[in-house]
Design an enzyme around this catalytic site. Structure first.
Site, PDB file in Angstrom:
ATOM      1  N   ASP A 255       4.987   7.390  -6.897  1.00  0.00           N
ATOM      2  CA  ASP A 255       6.193   8.168  -6.590  1.00  0.00           C
ATOM      3  C   ASP A 255       6.411   9.180  -7.723  1.00  0.00           C
ATOM      4  O   ASP A 255       5.857  10.274  -7.690  1.00  0.00           O
ATOM      5  CB  ASP A 255       7.375   7.214  -6.412  1.00  0.00           C
ATOM      6  CG  ASP A 255       8.641   7.900  -5.934  1.00  0.00           C
ATOM      7  OD1 ASP A 255       8.685   9.140  -5.893  1.00  0.00           O
ATOM      8  OD2 ASP A 255       9.619   7.202  -5.606  1.00  0.00           O
TER       9      ASP A 255
ATOM     10  N   PHE B 239      12.692   7.283   1.275  1.00  0.00           N
ATOM     11  CA  PHE B 239      12.679   5.921   0.747  1.00  0.00           C
ATOM     12  C   PHE B 239      12.076   4.988   1.790  1.00  0.00           C
ATOM     13  O   PHE B 239      12.623   4.826   2.880  1.00  0.00           O
ATOM     14  CB  PHE B 239      14.099   5.481   0.370  1.00  0.00           C
ATOM     15  CG  PHE B 239      14.147   4.066  -0.128  1.00  0.00           C
ATOM     16  CD1 PHE B 239      13.286   3.623  -1.124  1.00  0.00           C
ATOM     17  CD2 PHE B 239      15.053   3.169   0.402  1.00  0.00           C
ATOM     18  CE1 PHE B 239      13.315   2.312  -1.577  1.00  0.00           C
ATOM     19  CE2 PHE B 239      15.108   1.854  -0.043  1.00  0.00           C
ATOM     20  CZ  PHE B 239      14.229   1.430  -1.036  1.00  0.00           C
TER      21      PHE B 239
ATOM     22  N   LYS C 114       5.003  -6.093  -7.950  1.00  0.00           N
ATOM     23  CA  LYS C 114       4.651  -6.993  -6.862  1.00  0.00           C
ATOM     24  C   LYS C 114       4.183  -6.224  -5.632  1.00  0.00           C
ATOM     25  O   LYS C 114       3.569  -6.766  -4.726  1.00  0.00           O
ATOM     26  CB  LYS C 114       5.889  -7.822  -6.465  1.00  0.00           C
ATOM     27  CG  LYS C 114       6.567  -8.524  -7.618  1.00  0.00           C
ATOM     28  CD  LYS C 114       7.942  -9.068  -7.163  1.00  0.00           C
ATOM     29  CE  LYS C 114       8.782  -9.366  -8.367  1.00  0.00           C
ATOM     30  NZ  LYS C 114      10.204  -9.549  -7.984  1.00  0.00           N
ATOM     31  N   GLY C 115       4.542  -4.940  -5.593  1.00  0.00           N
ATOM     32  CA  GLY C 115       4.416  -4.180  -4.355  1.00  0.00           C
ATOM     33  C   GLY C 115       3.024  -4.060  -3.776  1.00  0.00           C
ATOM     34  O   GLY C 115       2.864  -3.900  -2.564  1.00  0.00           O
TER      35      GLY C 115
HETATM   36  C1  PRP Z   1       7.091   0.486  -7.613  1.00  0.00           C
HETATM   37  C2  PRP Z   1       5.680   0.583  -7.057  1.00  0.00           C
HETATM   38  C3  PRP Z   1       4.913   1.263  -8.158  1.00  0.00           C
HETATM   39  C4  PRP Z   1       5.946   2.122  -8.826  1.00  0.00           C
HETATM   40  C5  PRP Z   1       5.806   3.538  -8.389  1.00  0.00           C
HETATM   41  O1  PRP Z   1       7.187  -0.687  -8.345  1.00  0.00           O
HETATM   42  O2  PRP Z   1       5.161  -0.695  -6.783  1.00  0.00           O
HETATM   43  O3  PRP Z   1       4.378   0.347  -9.074  1.00  0.00           O
HETATM   44  O4  PRP Z   1       7.223   1.616  -8.445  1.00  0.00           O
HETATM   45  O5  PRP Z   1       6.859   4.316  -8.840  1.00  0.00           O
HETATM   46  P1  PRP Z   1       6.728   5.519  -9.850  1.00  0.00           P
HETATM   47  O6  PRP Z   1       5.527   6.335  -9.446  1.00  0.00           O
HETATM   48  O7  PRP Z   1       8.011   6.274  -9.659  1.00  0.00           O
HETATM   49  O8  PRP Z   1       6.587   4.974 -11.228  1.00  0.00           O
HETATM   50  P2  PRP Z   1       8.561  -1.331  -8.833  1.00  0.00           P
HETATM   51  O9  PRP Z   1       8.820  -0.907 -10.217  1.00  0.00           O
HETATM   52  O10 PRP Z   1       9.631  -1.093  -7.819  1.00  0.00           O
HETATM   53  O11 PRP Z   1       8.198  -2.858  -8.887  1.00  0.00           O
HETATM   54  P3  PRP Z   1       7.762  -3.798  -7.663  1.00  0.00           P
HETATM   55  O12 PRP Z   1       6.380  -3.367  -7.231  1.00  0.00           O
HETATM   56  O13 PRP Z   1       7.774  -5.154  -8.253  1.00  0.00           O
HETATM   57  O14 PRP Z   1       8.782  -3.603  -6.564  1.00  0.00           O
END
Ligand code: PRP
Length: 182
Positions: free
Chosen positions: A106, A155, A46-47
């Protein structure tokens, strides 16, 4: 409450105006790089929703939009290292130019998962436009062609990024106060 006095954050990294500026800069590059093409913009839920809105408003060429929902944080403060596909695309990406729209890279595991998925489905090209790149967090060798901001290994939340599913709506990106989650 003023952003700077917000006790949920120790620091505001980027405000709405700065983020819009980054979106404009990247949109101009995408217009140039994809002139004469119609890329499929894949928004990672969703981010990336708020960032995608800024980016798309500033792209003048034809684009298509689609959405995919994957999860890696599962509401926590760090990646779980396990990527789950929750909702798939509806577009057939075979022979298409695809741009993944992310809020943050990340560990890089989500990006690698998406790149592999899109390539396995026959995408002609796959690039990434991410609002944030946390290089010190990368666990694997991934790179995004278009990066809004490089950030340190902290964070962060706001502007699409959540803390336990809340604060995505905040119009800025801030470093979360460790007292909140420790
Ligand atoms: C977060 C962000 C990226 C991913 C990056 O999504 O939106 O998609 O993590 O992290 P990484 O490089 O360590 O894989 P999340 O899984 O938290 O879902 P969200 O967007 O729904 O919060």
């Amino acid at each position: 409450m003023s952003e700077l006095a917000d006790p949920r954050f120790t620091k505001i990294l980027h405000n709405h105006q700065e983020i819009e500026g980054a979106a404009k800069r990247i949109a101009a590059r995408i217009d140039q790089d994809y002139a004469g093409k119609t890329p499929v913009m894949v928004v990672v839920l969703k981010g990336a929703v708020m960032w995608a809105g800024d980016l798309f408003r500033n792209i003048t060429n034809d684009i298509e939009m689609d959405f995919i929902d994957i999860a890696s944080y599962h509401g926590g403060i760090s990646s779980s290292n396990k990527i789950t596909l929750r909702t798939d695309l509806t577009t057939d990406v075979k022979d298409r130019d695809v741009i993944i729209v992310e809020d943050i890279v990340d560990t890089g595991l989500s990006l690698r998962f998406l790149e592999d998925l899109l390539k396995s489905r026959g995408a002609r090209s796959v690039q990434t436009a991410t609002m944030l790149n946390k290089k010190a967090g990368h666990k694997i060798d991934v790179s995004a062609k278009y990066v809004g901001f490089e950030i340190d290994n902290e964070f962060v939340a706001g502007y699409g990024l959540d803390y336990q599913e809340i604060w995505r709506n905040l119009p800025f990106i801030g470093v979360v106060n460790p007292e909140i989650y420790s």
